[in-house]
Scaffold this motif. Structure first.
Motif, short mmCIF file in Angstrom:
data_model
loop_
_atom_site.label_atom_id
_atom_site.label_comp_id
_atom_site.label_asym_id
_atom_site.label_seq_id
_atom_site.Cartn_x
_atom_site.Cartn_y
_atom_site.Cartn_z
N GLY A 100 0.97 -1.29 0.09
CA GLY A 100 0.01 0.14 0.06
C GLY A 100 0.74 1.32 0.01
N LEU A 101 2.09 1.23 0.71
CA LEU A 101 2.74 2.27 0.74
C LEU A 101 3.49 2.54 -0.61
N ARG A 102 3.56 1.66 -1.10
CA ARG A 102 4.53 1.85 -2.43
C ARG A 102 3.42 2.17 -3.56
N ASN A 103 2.39 1.65 -3.44
CA ASN A 103 1.24 2.19 -4.51
C ASN A 103 0.93 3.57 -4.17
N SER A 104 1.08 4.03 -2.94
CA SER A 104 0.96 5.40 -2.55
C SER A 104 2.05 6.41 -3.04
N GLY A 105 2.97 5.82 -3.27
CA GLY A 105 4.36 6.59 -3.67
C GLY A 105 5.33 6.89 -2.39
N ILE A 106 5.12 6.23 -1.36
CA ILE A 106 5.96 6.35 -0.27
C ILE A 106 7.10 5.17 -0.34
N LYS A 107 8.42 5.66 -0.50
CA LYS A 107 9.36 4.65 -0.68
C LYS A 107 9.68 3.79 0.78
N THR A 108 9.97 2.76 0.80
CA THR A 108 10.25 2.18 1.87
C THR A 108 11.51 1.28 2.03
N GLY A 109 12.09 1.06 3.24
CA GLY A 109 13.34 0.27 3.16
C GLY A 109 13.27 -0.45 4.69
N ILE A 110 14.25 -1.46 4.73
CA ILE A 110 14.17 -2.32 5.87
C ILE A 110 15.70 -2.43 6.37
N ILE A 111 16.06 -2.10 7.63
CA ILE A 111 17.28 -2.18 8.30
C ILE A 111 17.27 -3.31 9.27
N THR A 112 18.34 -3.78 9.59
CA THR A 112 18.32 -4.92 10.76
C THR A 112 19.66 -5.24 11.21
N ARG A 113 19.74 -5.29 12.38
CA ARG A 113 20.92 -5.72 13.01
C ARG A 113 21.08 -7.31 12.95
N ASN A 114 19.97 -8.03 12.59
CA ASN A 114 20.03 -9.47 12.27
C ASN A 114 20.91 -9.74 11.04
N THR A 115 21.39 -11.17 10.93
CA THR A 115 22.24 -11.54 9.50
C THR A 115 21.11 -11.81 8.56
N ALA A 116 21.72 -11.62 7.25
CA ALA A 116 20.91 -11.74 6.19
C ALA A 116 20.24 -13.01 6.02
N SER A 117 21.24 -14.18 6.37
CA SER A 117 20.82 -15.36 6.15
C SER A 117 19.53 -15.77 6.89
N ALA A 118 19.41 -15.27 8.13
CA ALA A 118 18.25 -15.66 9.09
C ALA A 118 16.97 -14.65 8.57
N VAL A 119 17.00 -13.61 8.29
CA VAL A 119 15.79 -12.95 7.44
C VAL A 119 15.75 -13.56 6.32
N ARG A 120 16.33 -14.06 5.43
CA ARG A 120 16.21 -14.66 4.20
C ARG A 120 15.64 -16.08 4.42
N GLU A 121 15.82 -16.72 5.58
CA GLU A 121 15.44 -18.07 6.05
C GLU A 121 13.86 -17.77 6.40
N LEU A 122 13.41 -16.68 6.91
CA LEU A 122 12.09 -16.54 6.94
C LEU A 122 11.52 -15.91 5.80
N VAL A 123 11.90 -15.02 5.08
CA VAL A 123 11.40 -14.25 3.95
C VAL A 123 12.36 -14.28 2.95
N PRO A 124 12.15 -15.35 2.18
CA PRO A 124 13.24 -15.47 0.76
C PRO A 124 12.89 -14.29 -0.05
N GLU A 125 12.01 -13.89 -0.25
CA GLU A 125 11.73 -12.54 -1.22
C GLU A 125 11.85 -11.16 -0.39
N ILE A 126 12.94 -11.16 0.61
CA ILE A 126 12.80 -10.02 1.36
C ILE A 126 13.12 -8.89 0.71
N ASN A 127 13.96 -9.02 -0.39
CA ASN A 127 14.49 -7.83 -1.30
C ASN A 127 13.41 -7.32 -2.01
N LYS A 128 12.22 -7.97 -2.45
CA LYS A 128 11.10 -7.63 -2.96
C LYS A 128 10.04 -6.75 -2.27
#
Length: 225
Positions: A100-128
């Motif tokens: 919804g934010l993307r469709n409204s023109g608001i840019k978004t990003g995600i930053i985390t102290r977690n390791t990328a491998s753990a985040v991708r374990e949960l959400v393989p499509e995290i970059n999308k």
């Protein structure tokens, strides 16, 4: 209030269930540390910073020992993060909110102290999910150092003053303040609304979905779900 052109989100406890047991992590790290250095110096800081501190103490006498300790701790942390991710999931509102934010023109990003491998374990499509995803491996200095947020904003092309930093911990609020952005706390991690208010963010909400509704009422965003 300044115009919001971008919203940068923390991940664990903000967009996804917080399943990492940080108390258990510190307990295991201290047990490992005791095998290297006894007695262990007292340092009340988060796990990543504690590992760096003890590694530096060891390196003063033996640089190789400091490196070994640091490596073994990082393996322990990553194993716990990945295991926690296997038992986690995104909050029900996360994907619809980001779309919804993307469709409204608001840019978004995600930053985390977690390791990328753990985040991708949960959400393989995290970059999308957003315009930018930066784990701790992607920056030299993780939040609350403002570099983590600055780098995300560089990727999506928005200035700090037109950005809202959102997280479930006072550390996220500190990150935003140090970078010069607006800040918001959400009580979906281990902090209550009252505890988050003590960090004096610009906004506080029960969760991100409620936060967006609040921003809509203020006329700061239009969320096209």
């Amino acid at each position: 209030m300044k115009t919001i052109e971008a919203i940068i989100f923390d991940f664990d406890g903000t967009l996804a269930e917080l399943t990492i047991d940080f108390d258990e992590m510190k307990k295991r790290l201290k047990a490992l540390g005791s095998a290297f250095l006894e007695p262990l110096p007292e340092k009340d800081v988060p796990a990543l910073e504690w590992v760096d501190f003890i590694a530096d103490c060891l390196a003063e006498e033996d640089p190789e020992l400091g490196k070994e300790f640091h490596t073994r701790c990082r393996f322990l942390i990553i194993s716990m993060e990945v295991e926690a991710a296997r038992n986690g999931k995104l909050f029900p509102f996360t994907c619809d909110m980001l779309n919804g934010l993307r469709n409204s023109g608001i840019k978004t990003g995600i930053i985390t102290r977690n390791t990328a491998s753990a985040v991708r374990e949960l959400v393989p499509e995290i970059n999308k999910l957003s315009g930018c995803f930066l784990s701790r491996e992607d920056v030299q200095n993780v939040k609350p150092h403002p570099e983590h947020l600055f780098k995300a904003l560089e990727v999506i092309g928005v200035s700090p003053e037109n950005t809202l930093m959102v997280g479930d911990h006072p550390m996220d609020i500190e990150t935003g303040k140090r970078a010069g952005s607006m800040t918001a706390g959400v009580a979906t991690g281990r902090m209550s609304v009252e505890e988050l208010q003590q960090a004096e963010p610009d906004f506080v909400a029960v969760n991100c979905a409620e936060l967006i509704q609040l921003l809509e009422k203020e006329g700061l965003v239009v969320n096209n779900l």
